[in-house]
Each structure stands twice: as structure tokens, then as C-alpha cells.
Design an enzyme around this catalytic site. Sequence first.
Site, PDB file in Angstrom:
ATOM      1  N   SER A 131      -1.957  -0.323   1.315  1.00 27.65           N
ATOM      2  CA  SER A 131      -1.800  -0.557  -0.123  1.00 27.65           C
ATOM      3  C   SER A 131      -2.776  -1.647  -0.579  1.00 27.65           C
ATOM      4  O   SER A 131      -3.979  -1.481  -0.485  1.00 27.65           O
ATOM      5  CB  SER A 131      -0.338  -0.911  -0.427  1.00 27.65           C
ATOM      6  N   HIS A 172      -2.362   4.720  -2.910  1.00 28.61           N
ATOM      7  CA  HIS A 172      -1.277   5.439  -3.601  1.00 28.61           C
ATOM      8  C   HIS A 172      -1.903   6.481  -4.534  1.00 28.61           C
ATOM      9  O   HIS A 172      -1.470   6.666  -5.679  1.00 28.61           O
ATOM     10  CB  HIS A 172      -0.400   4.485  -4.411  1.00 28.61           C
ATOM     11  N   GLU A 199      -0.663   8.290  -0.129  1.00 29.27           N
ATOM     12  CA  GLU A 199       0.357   7.597   0.650  1.00 29.27           C
ATOM     13  C   GLU A 199       0.551   8.281   2.008  1.00 29.27           C
ATOM     14  O   GLU A 199       0.339   9.473   2.156  1.00 29.27           O
ATOM     15  CB  GLU A 199       1.680   7.563  -0.116  1.00 29.27           C
TER      16      GLU A 199
END
Length: 273
Positions: A131, A172, A199
Site C-alpha cells: 500500500s 489498491h 490488491e
Amino acid sequence: MTEHINGNLLIIGGAEDKKNECKILRYFFNEAGGKDAKICVITAASEQAEQVGRTYEELFRGFGCKDLVIINIEDREYAALDHNLDKIASSSGIFFTGGDQLRITAMIGGTPLGTALQHGYEHGIIIAGTSAGASVMSDTMIIGGQGDTPGEDLIQMAPGLGFLKGVIVDQHFAQRGRIGRLLTAVSLNPYFLGMGIDEDTSVHIRGNATLQIIGRGTVLIADASVASICNVDDINNGKPLAIAPVKVHVLCEGWEFDIARRTSTCRGEQKAK
């Protein structure tokens, strides 16, 4: 622009599986040395650093890791302490957790810890980030910007840690509909590749400048260097972006991408350029 790849990076699109097969995390653990791994988890991106650190500690120890340390960086002075530098120097694998990528650069950028990380990168230690920890790997990172239409809301960018040059990473990717902001990013930096990672999906980039995809989703790579039309100078006036052509690669596990040559290859017999 010539991409400069020295090290050993595992860039994760976020929300990696932590309960079932844990494919990506196990891959990192094995690449770091398996049961002989010396793993350092850096939680600088997170406001819940202790909780996040415990989660990864339990996972890696569950895989069989006997040597694991966590660095919870509270401020820039903490990033200059000798015992933290020693943790980096003795690691065989470094893992950045998610959170806010600006927290990472604010706490680490330009510090002795940042220098130690760069040294580890140059010597081939595997450095992973998920992330926010993925976005910060590049020398230019996305820190904000939304909107389905490219250029609708101007993207926000800032310097990253600089391990990966010539590539802008977004994470993401499919889940948060970020293709618009990635296209805006490469229109502003047309010699950079844009890399959008879904993801529970990751790319492993080695020193030969080839990336391998691991995980259940896809990776979109946008190459705007071929564009002959671009109105990026008008998007400050609220106009939507126009850029063409843009070469796009959408790849999944089993495929590789050569960053220097900008070509895709299936590890089987099928090939695409």
C-alpha cells in the site's frame, strides 16, 4: 529516460492475504532467507504502528522466522539512533507496512536510516512495501488525487524514497478505480512508466530490470512515452486530459515485464510486445 534498477524490490498493491495461503507474504519470507531470514518491519506509515507491527510479527514468526525486529519510528531523531541503523544493517529482508506514504518520507527521508536503507537496496537486500509502503519505493510518488476522468482533479505528487527510478507506482488499483490518476501522472511525467497494482498482487523487481507478477490480481503498466497528442498544459484550467496514444500492458501472474525494453513476456511460450 533510462530506468535505474540495482536492487531487489517486492512492491505490493495492498490488502495482501494474511489469513489463508498468504502467498505474497510467504514469498517475501522465502526470498529473505526462509527460516534463516532476518526480517525488519518498518511501521513508519501507520498511525497504529504497534498494532500493525504485531500483526506482521505474528505472521512471519508463524512462517518460521526466528529473527525479527520492528522499527516504530516516532520522529526523525529516532531515525538516527544507532540501534535502529544496526537493525537495518543486519537484515536480510525489510518490510514497509501501509498507512500514509508521506509519513514515511517525512520520518525517514534524508536521515541516517534512509541512507542505511539505500545501502541495503544497493547490496541486494529484498525490500518490500505494501500500500503506502509500495508507493514510496519510487523517486516520484502519488500522494493524492481522485476522479474517474483523467485530469478532473489534479493529482498530488511528491518525492519518494528513490529506490525505483523512472516508474510511478499506484496501489489498491482496480479496487479504488485509480486508472484516471495514473494516466494523469504519466501525462505529467511522460518518460516515466505508470504501474497500477491491484490488491493482493505484487511485482518483484530484480537488478536485471525485469519484474515478475505474484498474486491473484493484475498489474497495469502505462507507457505514455509514445504519445503524440497531449493537452496536459490545459488541465490546470479544469479541462479533462487528452493523451494519445498510450501503450498499456495488463498483466497477471505468470507474466513478466522488462522495464528497460518496455516489453511483456509470458514465462511460457506465449509472448506479447
